[in-house]
Design an enzyme around this catalytic site. Structure first.
Site, mmCIF file in Angstrom:
data_model
loop_
_atom_site.group_PDB
_atom_site.id
_atom_site.type_symbol
_atom_site.label_atom_id
_atom_site.label_comp_id
_atom_site.label_asym_id
_atom_site.label_seq_id
_atom_site.Cartn_x
_atom_site.Cartn_y
_atom_site.Cartn_z
ATOM 1 C CE LYS A 201 -4.540 1.050 1.907
ATOM 2 N NZ LYS A 201 -5.412 0.602 0.808
HETATM 3 C C1 LIG Z 1 -6.494 -0.196 0.513
HETATM 4 C C2 LIG Z 1 -6.756 -0.859 -0.787
HETATM 5 C C3 LIG Z 1 -7.763 -1.823 -0.949
HETATM 6 C C4 LIG Z 1 -8.744 -2.184 0.138
HETATM 7 O O1 LIG Z 1 -8.151 -2.685 1.291
HETATM 8 P P1 LIG Z 1 -8.987 -2.704 2.647
HETATM 9 O O2 LIG Z 1 -8.041 -3.292 3.627
HETATM 10 O O3 LIG Z 1 -10.167 -3.528 2.419
HETATM 11 O O4 LIG Z 1 -9.333 -1.282 2.957
HETATM 12 C C5 LIG Z 1 -7.880 -2.459 -2.179
HETATM 13 N N1 LIG Z 1 -7.075 -2.127 -3.218
HETATM 14 C C6 LIG Z 1 -6.110 -1.179 -3.102
HETATM 15 C C7 LIG Z 1 -5.283 -0.860 -4.281
HETATM 16 C C8 LIG Z 1 -5.927 -0.514 -1.896
HETATM 17 O O5 LIG Z 1 -4.988 0.416 -1.808
#
Ligand SMILES: *Cc1c(COP(=O)(O)O)cnc(C)c1O
Length: 363
Positions: A201
């Site tokens: 992330k």
């Molecule tokens: C944060 C994110 C998600 C969703 O993750 P959660 O943990 O469910 O909030 C999905 N795809 C991407 C690219 C993300 O950055």
């Protein structure tokens, strides 16, 4: 010590927070991610010294050296999570250790120091406690929490930085999208390639997705769908959300975690809840051509996107270079999507039992 699993926090919160009346006005219509609470958490890292100087301090701009590494090479990672006000006026977090674990993995991929899980969660708790009055209470509202880390060394050489800032900020939010189904643009751009940073992330993934997002808007779509970078055939995910498909036999499918997809905590929670509802769920590749065929034949009944910010959002239509596909009636929320969404929200809001121990009480 690098290995410290807990740190003492110095509490020097904002001495002149906004008044209760101003806060009530802001909370009446918070929008998404534009207003922030009175405080923030800052923890520093230095090579050789490890994490130190953990503080709760007034929310304020940072002073960064223009040669600070993050401004040039984007060595940055983040998380997104929420604090919820429960029916009994308590405040809870949802699976915060899952966010902490993912943050550590993102850090490793970006050659950054890992924040010990306990320090990560304690930082979030500290901010939620000091700014508890900012957690809104209406259904669909919550306090969105943004932990993040930046490379803070003053140096233009390309290498992992020797200094970092870990911070937590928070923003009261209303509903992200409604229950109205959105249209999605099937992009020719790629978000992540095998061996790349798709599973981390990191801000850089988002920077790379913005042009596709802009293109989607230009085609009247709210979101982008990315295909795999090798064959341009397999559905991966949206710019910031994972995706699920519901078929006419009542089964569900979502793309597997092959390293190019973000491991959504909402995705993981929904897989568990769907199985608990007795649904058949497959983590398997789904081709975009198959989606067009299944939408046309009626085999594909519902599609939804999921993530912390938007929770569960129905998708009614796909548009792309290969044409349009309408899912179901193209509008509203389907029954399977609605049931999963309510099951998740009920646990998050404390109105249903929590058999998986996902909810952490803060206050
Ligand atoms: C944060 C994110 C998600 C969703 O993750 P959660 O943990 O469910 O909030 C999905 N795809 C991407 C690219 C993300 O950055």
């Amino acid at each position: 010590m690098d290995s410290a699993t807990s740190l003492p926090f110095t509490l020097s919160p904002n001495a002149s927070p906004v008044t209760a009346q101003q806060r009530a006005q802001i909370l009446a219509n918070p929008g998404f991610g534009r207003v922030f609470t009175d405080n923030m958490v800052v923890i520093r890292y230095q090579e050789g010294r490890g994490w130190h100087d953990a503080r709760v301090q007034p929310f304020a701009p940072l002073a960064l050296n223009p040669a600070c590494a993050v401004l040039h090479y984007a060595q940055e990672i983040f998380e997104g999570m929420k604090a919820y006000r429960t029916a009994e006026s308590g405040i809870t977090l949802f699976r915060p250790y899952a966010n902490a674990a993912r943050f550590a993995k993102s850090a490793a991929r970006l050659a950054m120091p890992e924040v010990p899980e306990e320090v990560f969660v304690e930082a979030v708790r500290q901010l939620v406690r000091v700014d508890h009055a900012w957690v809104p209470g209406k259904p669909d509202e919550s306090l969105y929490i943004r932990p993040f880390m930046i490379a803070n060394e003053t140096f233009l050489g390309v290498k992992p930085a020797s200094e970092y800032l870990f911070m937590v900020i928070a923003s009261p939010v209303g509903a992200y999208f409604g229950e109205e189904a959105v249209s999605v643009w099937v992009s020719d751009f790629c978000r992540a390639a095998p061996g790349g940073t798709g599973e981390a992330k990191c801000g850089g993934n988002y920077a790379a997705s913005l042009l596709a997002q802009q293109e989607a808007k230009g085609h009247g779509c709210a979101q982008v769908l990315f295909l795999d970078a090798v064959e341009r055939r397999w559905i991966e995910e949206m710019g910031g959300m994972n995706v699920f498909f519901v078929f006419d036999d009542g089964s569900l499918a979502t793309p597997p975690l092959t390293g190019t997809i973000l491991r959504g905590i909402t995705r993981d929670s929904l897989l568990t809840l769907a199985r608990a509802q007795g649904l058949t769920v497959r983590e398997e590749p789904y081709a975009i051509d198959q989606l067009y065929a299944d939408a046309a034949s009626g085999r594909l009944k519902e599609v939804f996107a999921c993530g912390t910010a938007a929770v569960v959002s129905p998708i009614g239509r796909f548009r792309g270079p290969k044409g349009d596909a309408v899912v179901g009636k193209g509008q509203g929320i389907g029954p399977v999507t609605a049931k999963l969404r309510s099951a998740l929200i009920a646990i998050q809001r404390g109105t249903a039992p929590d058999p998986h121990n996902w909810v952490e009480k803060v206050i």
